[in-house]
Every structure is written in structure tokens, then in C-alpha cells.
Write a protein that holds these residues in place. Structure first.
Motif, PDB file in Angstrom:
ATOM      1  N   LEU A  22       0.447  20.202  -3.203  1.00 10.57           N
ATOM      2  CA  LEU A  22       0.042  19.506  -1.969  1.00 10.57           C
ATOM      3  C   LEU A  22       1.263  18.393  -1.579  1.00 10.57           C
ATOM      4  O   LEU A  22       1.794  17.881  -2.135  1.00 10.57           O
ATOM      5  N   LEU A  23       1.400  18.868  -0.567  1.00 11.25           N
ATOM      6  CA  LEU A  23       2.942  17.671   0.010  1.00 11.25           C
ATOM      7  C   LEU A  23       1.823  16.007   0.829  1.00 11.25           C
ATOM      8  O   LEU A  23       2.144  16.048   1.959  1.00 11.25           O
ATOM      9  N   ASP A  24       0.862  15.458   0.110  1.00 10.78           N
ATOM     10  CA  ASP A  24       0.600  15.160   0.290  1.00 10.78           C
ATOM     11  C   ASP A  24       1.386  13.107   0.637  1.00 10.78           C
ATOM     12  O   ASP A  24       2.295  13.336  -0.079  1.00 10.78           O
ATOM     13  N   ALA A  25       0.264  12.482   0.840  1.00 10.39           N
ATOM     14  CA  ALA A  25       1.118  11.193   0.754  1.00 10.39           C
ATOM     15  C   ALA A  25       1.494  10.819  -0.583  1.00 10.39           C
ATOM     16  O   ALA A  25       2.771   9.472  -0.506  1.00 10.39           O
ATOM     17  N   PHE A  26       1.253  10.517  -1.944  1.00 13.18           N
ATOM     18  CA  PHE A  26       1.630  10.089  -2.600  1.00 13.18           C
ATOM     19  C   PHE A  26       3.273  10.984  -3.024  1.00 13.18           C
ATOM     20  O   PHE A  26       3.991  10.412  -3.571  1.00 13.18           O
ATOM     21  N   LEU A  27       3.346  12.138  -2.566  1.00 13.67           N
ATOM     22  CA  LEU A  27       4.105  13.074  -2.504  1.00 13.67           C
ATOM     23  C   LEU A  27       5.176  12.408  -1.298  1.00 13.67           C
ATOM     24  O   LEU A  27       6.823  12.555  -2.365  1.00 13.67           O
ATOM     25  N   LEU A  28       5.100  12.154  -0.595  1.00 17.50           N
ATOM     26  CA  LEU A  28       5.755  11.416   0.511  1.00 17.50           C
ATOM     27  C   LEU A  28       6.570  10.143   0.326  1.00 17.50           C
ATOM     28  O   LEU A  28       7.767   9.987   0.109  1.00 17.50           O
ATOM     29  N   ALA A  29       5.180   9.076  -0.129  1.00 16.39           N
ATOM     30  CA  ALA A  29       5.863   8.298  -0.837  1.00 16.39           C
ATOM     31  C   ALA A  29       6.252   7.981  -1.557  1.00 16.39           C
ATOM     32  O   ALA A  29       7.838   7.206  -1.958  1.00 16.39           O
ATOM     33  N   ARG A  30       6.738   8.895  -2.356  1.00 12.90           N
ATOM     34  CA  ARG A  30       7.316   9.067  -4.313  1.00 12.90           C
ATOM     35  C   ARG A  30       9.109   9.570  -3.228  1.00 12.90           C
ATOM     36  O   ARG A  30       9.619   8.902  -3.514  1.00 12.90           O
ATOM     37  N   TYR A  31       9.135  10.476  -2.809  1.00 16.17           N
ATOM     38  CA  TYR A  31      10.287  10.594  -2.079  1.00 16.17           C
ATOM     39  C   TYR A  31      10.935   9.810  -0.558  1.00 16.17           C
ATOM     40  O   TYR A  31      12.400   9.641  -1.058  1.00 16.17           O
ATOM     41  N   LYS A  32      10.278   8.882  -0.516  1.00 13.36           N
ATOM     42  CA  LYS A  32      10.929   7.524   0.024  1.00 13.36           C
ATOM     43  C   LYS A  32      11.089   6.524  -0.172  1.00 13.36           C
ATOM     44  O   LYS A  32      12.188   6.421  -0.589  1.00 13.36           O
ATOM     45  N   ALA A  33      10.566   6.763  -1.154  1.00 14.33           N
ATOM     46  CA  ALA A  33      10.965   5.975  -2.931  1.00 14.33           C
ATOM     47  C   ALA A  33      12.265   6.118  -2.905  1.00 14.33           C
ATOM     48  O   ALA A  33      13.485   4.655  -2.714  1.00 14.33           O
ATOM     49  N   VAL A  34      12.553   7.413  -4.031  1.00 13.40           N
ATOM     50  CA  VAL A  34      13.337   7.371  -4.537  1.00 13.40           C
ATOM     51  C   VAL A  34      15.023   7.420  -3.302  1.00 13.40           C
ATOM     52  O   VAL A  34      16.174   6.877  -3.515  1.00 13.40           O
ATOM     53  N   ASP A  61      -3.021   8.996  -2.986  1.00 16.23           N
ATOM     54  CA  ASP A  61      -2.327   8.360  -1.448  1.00 16.23           C
ATOM     55  C   ASP A  61      -1.113   8.004  -1.837  1.00 16.23           C
ATOM     56  O   ASP A  61      -0.816   8.262  -3.071  1.00 16.23           O
ATOM     57  N   ALA A  62      -0.569   6.970  -1.388  1.00 12.16           N
ATOM     58  CA  ALA A  62       0.654   6.628  -1.902  1.00 12.16           C
ATOM     59  C   ALA A  62       0.799   5.616  -3.225  1.00 12.16           C
ATOM     60  O   ALA A  62       1.720   6.334  -4.111  1.00 12.16           O
ATOM     61  N   LYS A  63      -0.235   5.811  -3.676  1.00 11.63           N
ATOM     62  CA  LYS A  63      -0.177   4.944  -5.062  1.00 11.63           C
ATOM     63  C   LYS A  63       0.154   5.422  -6.096  1.00 11.63           C
ATOM     64  O   LYS A  63      -1.175   5.463  -7.567  1.00 11.63           O
ATOM     65  N   GLY A  64      -0.697   7.445  -5.250  1.00 13.94           N
ATOM     66  CA  GLY A  64      -0.976   7.969  -6.340  1.00 13.94           C
ATOM     67  C   GLY A  64      -2.599   7.951  -6.961  1.00 13.94           C
ATOM     68  O   GLY A  64      -3.070   9.061  -8.067  1.00 13.94           O
ATOM     69  N   LYS A  65      -3.667   7.452  -5.710  1.00 15.76           N
ATOM     70  CA  LYS A  65      -5.323   7.325  -5.601  1.00 15.76           C
ATOM     71  C   LYS A  65      -5.666   8.695  -5.073  1.00 15.76           C
ATOM     72  O   LYS A  65      -5.217   8.511  -4.315  1.00 15.76           O
ATOM     73  N   PRO A  66      -6.491   9.633  -6.002  1.00 15.61           N
ATOM     74  CA  PRO A  66      -7.155  10.146  -4.642  1.00 15.61           C
ATOM     75  C   PRO A  66      -7.653  10.181  -3.667  1.00 15.61           C
ATOM     76  O   PRO A  66      -8.124   8.717  -3.444  1.00 15.61           O
ATOM     77  N   VAL A  67      -7.770  10.586  -2.435  1.00 18.81           N
ATOM     78  CA  VAL A  67      -8.023  10.428  -1.355  1.00 18.81           C
ATOM     79  C   VAL A  67      -9.614  10.942  -1.238  1.00 18.81           C
ATOM     80  O   VAL A  67      -9.888  11.595  -1.950  1.00 18.81           O
ATOM     81  N   ALA A  68     -10.227  10.179  -0.470  1.00 13.88           N
ATOM     82  CA  ALA A  68     -11.354   9.989   0.071  1.00 13.88           C
ATOM     83  C   ALA A  68     -11.854  11.995   0.503  1.00 13.88           C
ATOM     84  O   ALA A  68     -10.524  12.039   1.345  1.00 13.88           O
ATOM     85  N   ALA A  69     -12.898  12.459   0.039  1.00 12.90           N
ATOM     86  CA  ALA A  69     -12.979  14.189   1.298  1.00 12.90           C
ATOM     87  C   ALA A  69     -13.048  13.927   2.219  1.00 12.90           C
ATOM     88  O   ALA A  69     -13.288  12.857   3.451  1.00 12.90           O
ATOM     89  N   GLY A  70     -12.149  14.334   2.568  1.00  9.15           N
ATOM     90  CA  GLY A  70     -11.641  14.781   4.605  1.00  9.15           C
ATOM     91  C   GLY A  70     -10.225  14.429   4.017  1.00  9.15           C
ATOM     92  O   GLY A  70      -9.752  14.588   5.598  1.00  9.15           O
ATOM     93  N   GLY A  71      -9.103  13.647   3.342  1.00  7.48           N
ATOM     94  CA  GLY A  71      -8.651  12.800   3.845  1.00  7.48           C
ATOM     95  C   GLY A  71      -7.184  13.718   3.834  1.00  7.48           C
ATOM     96  O   GLY A  71      -6.823  14.945   3.525  1.00  7.48           O
ATOM     97  N   ALA A  72      -6.569  13.198   4.613  1.00  5.56           N
ATOM     98  CA  ALA A  72      -4.634  14.819   4.696  1.00  5.56           C
ATOM     99  C   ALA A  72      -4.556  14.986   3.411  1.00  5.56           C
ATOM    100  O   ALA A  72      -4.173  13.788   2.411  1.00  5.56           O
ATOM    101  N   SER A  73      -4.353  15.822   3.719  1.00 11.21           N
ATOM    102  CA  SER A  73      -3.597  17.088   1.552  1.00 11.21           C
ATOM    103  C   SER A  73      -2.540  17.042   2.322  1.00 11.21           C
ATOM    104  O   SER A  73      -2.142  17.548   1.186  1.00 11.21           O
ATOM    105  N   VAL A  74      -1.569  17.576   3.379  1.00 13.19           N
ATOM    106  CA  VAL A  74      -0.487  17.717   3.391  1.00 13.19           C
ATOM    107  C   VAL A  74      -0.028  17.256   4.753  1.00 13.19           C
ATOM    108  O   VAL A  74      -0.572  16.412   5.454  1.00 13.19           O
ATOM    109  N   ALA A  75       1.863  17.201   4.661  1.00 10.18           N
ATOM    110  CA  ALA A  75       1.824  16.270   5.451  1.00 10.18           C
ATOM    111  C   ALA A  75       2.026  16.395   7.176  1.00 10.18           C
ATOM    112  O   ALA A  75       1.701  17.509   7.275  1.00 10.18           O
ATOM    113  N   ALA A  76       1.583  15.581   7.922  1.00 10.25           N
ATOM    114  CA  ALA A  76       1.358  15.572   9.223  1.00 10.25           C
ATOM    115  C   ALA A  76       2.249  15.398  10.291  1.00 10.25           C
ATOM    116  O   ALA A  76       3.338  15.273  10.175  1.00 10.25           O
ATOM    117  N   ARG A  77       2.775  17.074   9.816  1.00  9.63           N
ATOM    118  CA  ARG A  77       3.790  17.681  10.975  1.00  9.63           C
ATOM    119  C   ARG A  77       3.400  18.710  12.320  1.00  9.63           C
ATOM    120  O   ARG A  77       2.233  19.795  11.268  1.00  9.63           O
TER     121      ARG A  77
END
Length: 364
Positions: free
Chosen positions: A294-306, A348-364
């Protein structure tokens, strides 16, 4: 004079010929995949990523069998920086690569798209000789320490040092690849080394001792890896890009199934790293969490932090965007096609599970 019928037939023949030519051009003769590790085994392969499953099981070769397209795997001892050079020279079409080197490539103008995660939350370790007096990160001050610069472990190592009140200048850093670092540590050429799960083998041989691990700590101290495609290849062969992503998603599903844990480690062990090393690396960790595509918020946040950290430390010269670099359409299609849209948990961006129905891939 030609009749209308003759003209029409002539145009039809020309269009048919053009269509045949276009079809012939649509299928590439070869798909070249660069892997940012020297790998091991015969044939050469690697572990720690669902991509290694696809390689070992020859699922890509199976996917393209009979299409006239062959699969070529290339392994780079020089890791991420060497992969960037190959991408720059258009010697590979896809790349399995860590976060920092892929962003360095992007900052230098490499035309790539990030397609899916392929090995997230990879841990980092600090190892020392068995009889060393080094007991913690703080003890690395003024010591000769191996760091594989330019790889995704480099930036995490800097952040780990910072968390313990040190900078890279506080140690005597030595830039060594994985094999050279192991030889140097065993021969007392360095006092310590940063590295990944490859060090468990050395530890189990009684030749090294682990004094620090990111396991169970803030996921910000972990490393991420992904599958990228060269922009020119994507533009010319979108159908083939989709098929490659389909296979990587299939591999991610298999690698995420806890029933396959022992078989997964045995598969990865064909690279020369013992299954016991992967067992130690993944101890008390979910396979699905580590092998999600998944291209989720955690992965996106980690790449932005890098990006932010690399810019601050002058590892890149200019900032780059990440949102428009992630290309989720192929992943979405693969998940939908394989009925896996809700298979993995998004974080999510902090690496915590997103509630059911949360975005699982980057929104594009």
C-alpha cells in the motif's frame, strides 16, 4: 484513376499494416529490473521483500511467457546509488530501491514513478565485535564506524545518532558496502557497523554482537523500499507496467500470509542469508505490516520526512515533491482485479492503523 473502392482498400491495408507495427512495438523485447543489492544464490536473488518471492518463483517470467518479452534481473553491489546510475543511463526499466537513494535520484532529475511499497519498516542495527567495550550508541563517539552512504540505511543511521546526542561528525565514518563492512568488522578494521538483517548471520557465527536495534521502536527509525518504473518505459508500455505490478501484488499477498512464514523465510534464504536471520528480523512483527504494497499515509509521510532530512543534511541539493511522484493507479487496478482492496491495513503518518474505510493508497 483509382476507384473509391480501391482507395478504401489501400487505406485499410495501410491501417492494418500500421496496426500490426504498433502492436509489435507495444510489447518490449525485454523488461529489465534493477535490484539495489548484490543479492546471492544461483540464480541470484534477494530477501526481505515480496519482490524476492516473485523472483524466486519466477512469477514474472510466467506472466510474460509466450508474449515475446523476456525478464532480466540485474543486481547492484553498489545498492541504491548504482541503481540510480543505471536508471540515468536507461539500462533498467524498473527498480527495487530504498527511500533515500530513490529520492536522491529524483532530486537529480531522474524520471521515475513510485508504484508500490515492497518491504516497509526494515530495521536497522548496530553491531560490534564480540569483545568490544561498546555497549550503546553513545559509545560510538570517536570510533571508526561503517555506514553504507547513500543507501536507505544511511539517513536512519544519522537520525539514530541524533536521537542519542551525536552527529555523523562525532564518529569516524567509513563508507563500506555490506560485504566489505562484514569483512572489516570481523578483522577489526572498524569498531562498529550500521546494517540490516544480514548481520544476524555474523552474530550467529559468534563474530559480532548487536548493541542497538530499531525493533519495537518508533517506526520513523525504519527504512522503506519500493518498486519504481522509469517514466519513459511507463509512457511507452503502460500495459506491461500493470502486469508487473499485478505480479508484485500477488507476491505481496503470499508474503503477507502468516501460514507462509516459514516458507517465506526459506524462499528468501536462497539469497544466501539464512532463514534464521529473517526469523530474527521479523520477530514479533506481522508479515502483512512489513510486506504491504500500500501507498498509504505512513509511506507518504516517511518519504516526505526523508526529503526534509536529506535536504537539511545536504544529501540532496534541492527539495522534491512526493505526492505527484507516487503513481497509485496501477496498484489500485491490481488490488481491484485480485479482490484485495481491503486485504491490508492502511497506516496513518505516525504508523498507526487507520480506521476501516480509511485511505489505503495515495489520493491521485
Amino acid at each position: 484513376m483509382f476507384s473509391t473502392t480501391q482507395v478504401f482498400k489501400g487505406w485499410a491495408a495501410a491501417l492494418a499494416l500500421f496496426g500490426a507495427f504498433a502492436a509489435a512495438q507495444a510489447a518490449p523485447e525485454v523488461i529489465r529490473i534493477g535490484v539495489a543489492t548484490a543479492g546471492g544464490g544461483d540464480p541470484v536473488t534477494w530477501g526481505g521483500s515480496p519482490g524476492g518471492v516473485a523472483r524466486n518463483q519466477q512469477w514474472l517470467e510466467e506472466e510474460f511467457k509466450g508474449s515475446g518479452t523476456r525478464i532480466e534481473w540485474l543486481f547492484f553491489k553498489g545498492a541504491g546509488p548504482a541503481v540510480n546510475e543505471a536508471l540515468s543511463n536507461k539500462q533498467i526499466d524498473f527498480a527495487y530501491q530504498g527511500d533515500l537513494p530513490s529520492l536522491v535520484g529524483r532530486s537529480n532529475g531522474l524520471n521515475t514513478r513510485l508504484l508500490l511499497a515492497s518491504g516497509t519498516r526494515n530495521n536497522l542495527y548496530v553491531v560490534v565485535p564480540p569483545k568490544s567495550d561498546i555497549q550503546s550508541i553513545k559509545d560510538l563517539k570517536d570510533r571508526k564506524v561503517s555506514i553504507f552512504r547513500g543507501t536507505n540505511g544511511h539517513l536512519v543511521a544519522i537520525n539514530v545518532l541524533a536521537a542519542h546526542g551525536l552527529t555523523e561528525r562525532d564518529i569516524k565514518g567509513v563508507n563500506l558496502d555490506t560485504g566489505s563492512a562484514q569483512a572489516a568488522l570481523v578483522s577489526s578494521g572498524v569498531d562498529a557497523a550500521f546494517g540490516g538483517s544480514e548481520w544476524f548471520k555474523v552474530r550467529d557465527q559468534g563474530l559480532a554482537r548487536i548493541v542497538y536495534s530499531t525493533q519495537g521502536q518508533d517506526p520513523a527509525f525504519t527504512r522503506q523500499a519500493a518498486l519504481l518504473v522509469h517514466g519513459d518505459f511507463e509512457k511507452a508500455h503502460p500495459a506491461e507496467v500493470q502486469r508487473v505490478v499485478d505480479v508484485f501484488v500477488r507476491a505481496a499477498k503470499w508474503a503477507s500470509d502468516e501460514k507462509n512464514r516459514d516458507a517465506l523465510f526459506a524462499t528468501w534464504a536462497k539469497s544466501g542469508t539464512p532463514a534464521a536471520s529473517y526469523k530474527a528480523e521479523f520477530e514479533n512483527q506481522s508479515l502483512a505490516e512489513r510486506n504491504t504494497p500500500l501507498l498509504d499515509a505512513f509511506l507518504l509521510a516517511r518519504y516526505k520526512a526523508v526529503v526534509d532530512d536529506a535536504l537539511k543534511l545536504k544529501l540532496i541539493r534541492r527539495s522534491v515533491t512526493v505526492d505527484d511522484w507516487f503513481e497509485p493507479k496501477y496498484l489500485r487496478a491490481a488490488l481491484r482485479k485480485q479482490g484485495l482492496e481491503n486485504h491490508w491495513t492502511a497506516y496513518d503518518a505516525k504508523g498507526k492503523p487507520v480506521a476501516a474505510g480509511g485511505a489505503s493508497v495515495a489520493a491521485r
